[in-house]
Design an enzyme around this catalytic site. Sequence first.
Site, PDB file in Angstrom:
ATOM      1  N   CYS A   1      -2.809   9.168  -7.426  1.00 33.05           N
ATOM      2  CA  CYS A   1      -3.763   9.064  -6.543  1.00 33.05           C
ATOM      3  C   CYS A   1      -5.018   9.905  -6.781  1.00 33.05           C
ATOM      4  CB  CYS A   1      -3.380   8.875  -5.185  1.00 33.05           C
ATOM      5  SG  CYS A   1      -4.786   8.422  -4.430  1.00 33.05           S
TER       6      CYS A   1
ATOM      7  N   LYS B   1       0.825  -1.070  -0.121  1.00 30.17           N
ATOM      8  CA  LYS B   1      -0.067   0.043  -0.060  1.00 30.17           C
ATOM      9  C   LYS B   1       0.731   1.350  -0.232  1.00 30.17           C
ATOM     10  CE  LYS B   1      -3.628   2.647   0.770  1.00 30.17           C
ATOM     11  NZ  LYS B   1      -4.748   2.911  -0.335  1.00 30.17           N
TER      12      LYS B   1
HETATM   13  C1  LIG Z   1      -9.142  -0.267  -2.744  1.00 34.10           C
HETATM   14  C2  LIG Z   1      -8.124   0.406  -3.584  1.00 34.10           C
HETATM   15  C3  LIG Z   1      -7.044   0.893  -2.905  1.00 34.10           C
HETATM   16  C4  LIG Z   1      -6.076   1.524  -3.856  1.00 34.10           C
HETATM   17  N1  LIG Z   1      -4.692   1.937  -3.378  1.00 34.10           N
HETATM   18  C5  LIG Z   1      -3.817   2.488  -3.990  1.00 34.10           C
HETATM   19  C6  LIG Z   1      -3.009   3.245  -3.440  1.00 34.10           C
HETATM   20  O1  LIG Z   1      -2.734   3.144  -2.355  1.00 34.10           O
HETATM   21  N2  LIG Z   1      -1.444   3.414  -4.319  1.00 34.10           N
HETATM   22  C7  LIG Z   1      -1.673   3.137  -5.589  1.00 34.10           C
HETATM   23  O2  LIG Z   1      -0.654   3.394  -6.353  1.00 34.10           O
HETATM   24  N3  LIG Z   1      -2.771   2.716  -6.032  1.00 34.10           N
HETATM   25  C8  LIG Z   1      -3.775   1.948  -5.401  1.00 34.10           C
HETATM   26  N4  LIG Z   1      -5.074   1.735  -5.927  1.00 34.10           N
HETATM   27  C9  LIG Z   1      -4.696   1.415  -7.567  1.00 34.10           C
HETATM   28  C10 LIG Z   1      -4.578   0.091  -7.789  1.00 34.10           C
HETATM   29  O3  LIG Z   1      -3.165  -0.290  -7.296  1.00 34.10           O
HETATM   30  C11 LIG Z   1      -4.686  -0.432  -9.067  1.00 34.10           C
HETATM   31  O4  LIG Z   1      -3.770   0.595  -9.939  1.00 34.10           O
HETATM   32  C12 LIG Z   1      -6.058  -0.052  -9.824  1.00 34.10           C
HETATM   33  O5  LIG Z   1      -6.894  -0.224  -8.794  1.00 34.10           O
HETATM   34  C13 LIG Z   1      -6.289  -0.914 -11.201  1.00 34.10           C
HETATM   35  O6  LIG Z   1      -6.064  -2.230 -10.952  1.00 34.10           O
HETATM   36  P1  LIG Z   1      -7.352  -3.190 -10.642  1.00 34.10           P
HETATM   37  O7  LIG Z   1      -8.248  -3.009 -11.745  1.00 34.10           O
HETATM   38  O8  LIG Z   1      -6.804  -4.711 -10.772  1.00 34.10           O
HETATM   39  O9  LIG Z   1      -7.596  -3.066  -9.366  1.00 34.10           O
HETATM   40  C14 LIG Z   1      -5.952   1.040  -5.448  1.00 34.10           C
HETATM   41  C15 LIG Z   1      -6.972   0.441  -5.957  1.00 34.10           C
HETATM   42  C16 LIG Z   1      -7.993   0.054  -5.077  1.00 34.10           C
HETATM   43  C17 LIG Z   1      -9.452  -0.853  -5.620  1.00 34.10           C
END
Ligand SMILES: Cc1cc2nc3c(=O)[nH]c(=O)nc-3n(C[C@H](O)[C@H](O)[C@H](O)COP(=O)(O)O)c2cc1C
Length: 310
Positions: free
Chosen positions: A131, A46
């Site tokens: 973010c 995270k």
């Molecule tokens: C609940 C949640 C929290 C996230 N927190 C972060 C974070 O702290 N830092 C970050 O770079 N990306 C964060 N992301 C983005 C994910 O790392 C990723 O780039 C994005 O969700 C796309 O991938 P996915 O569709 O497989 O979830 C978060 C995504 C979700 C769903």
Amino acid sequence: MDVSLQISIGKLILKNPVTVASGTFGYGEEYAEYFDISELGAVTIKSLTLKPRLGNVPPRIVETPAGMLNAIGLQNVGIETYLKYKLPFLREKKCTIIANIYGTSIEEYVQLAEQLEKEGGADAIEMNLSCPNVHDAKSKFKCPLIAQSPEWVEKYTYAVRSITKLPLIVKLSPNVADITEPALSAEKGGADAVSIINTLLGMAIDVNTRKPKLRNVVGGLSGPAIRPVALKMVWDVSRTVKIPVIGMGGICSASDALEFLIAGARMIAVGSYLFRDPLVPMRIIQGLRDYCLTHNIDDINKLVGSVIVE
Ligand SMILES: Cc1cc2nc3c(=O)[nH]c(=O)nc-3n(C[C@H](O)[C@H](O)[C@H](O)COP(=O)(O)O)c2cc1C
């Protein structure tokens, strides 16, 4: 036939191209109850900030068609607690660690990277310049993301590149007109790889109350709904930069992961789908190996960017 799944990001060699997306895996403890997390190519943690953060006020997660909106707002334990209480667990498990960092200024990114390197807190650094959930959506002042300015991306990347020898990954936003521009800037600034993509800005309204479903009003859309968008961006970026692309966005299976590799990603990350199936990264690793065996591919790198466009 022996199949090699090994890939490299900068000077870091990873045993396979599968990681987890920052923010969806915490610091690994919960998932270690389901599988041996050291089997992952890397654990991406995270986003870490200098001070602990509570994140935004709930509700901050909403289910959407084939995906979810989140406005967590970078809730995290902060770098001190990470180094003292979370890192020993990951090191004991012998995980390769990608530490994702978030700062509110260049100096904060530099400080986070310096401290991580000095205290052995990471095998690679991922700078989260994208973010969407740390700004007040109700405010008239629209604070742009660093990743929306190619000039800033280069400056921020260069500043961190100058103070660390750790492999450096820059995580970019899909909320731009042309993602190849900030990707080129990250490369110019000295990044070893780019992560494509963070979440897409989105919104949902409860028609009975007429209030936004998220307290923060807007949030980041992730999950299968964004997969074709992410795949296209990975394809665009991988044809533009020479450094590796880490692809993510809606990956749920080995077949999805293969699409990203064939489009040009050197590595992939699973995010939102972990909430449905915590074992999915293990299934993907096995699925990649099976695919290579079936298609007589001895080295996964041969698949990268192998899309046939007629
Ligand atoms: C609940 C949640 C929290 C996230 N927190 C972060 C974070 O702290 N830092 C970050 O770079 N990306 C964060 N992301 C983005 C994910 O790392 C990723 O780039 C994005 O969700 C796309 O991938 P996915 O569709 O497989 O979830 C978060 C995504 C979700 C769903």
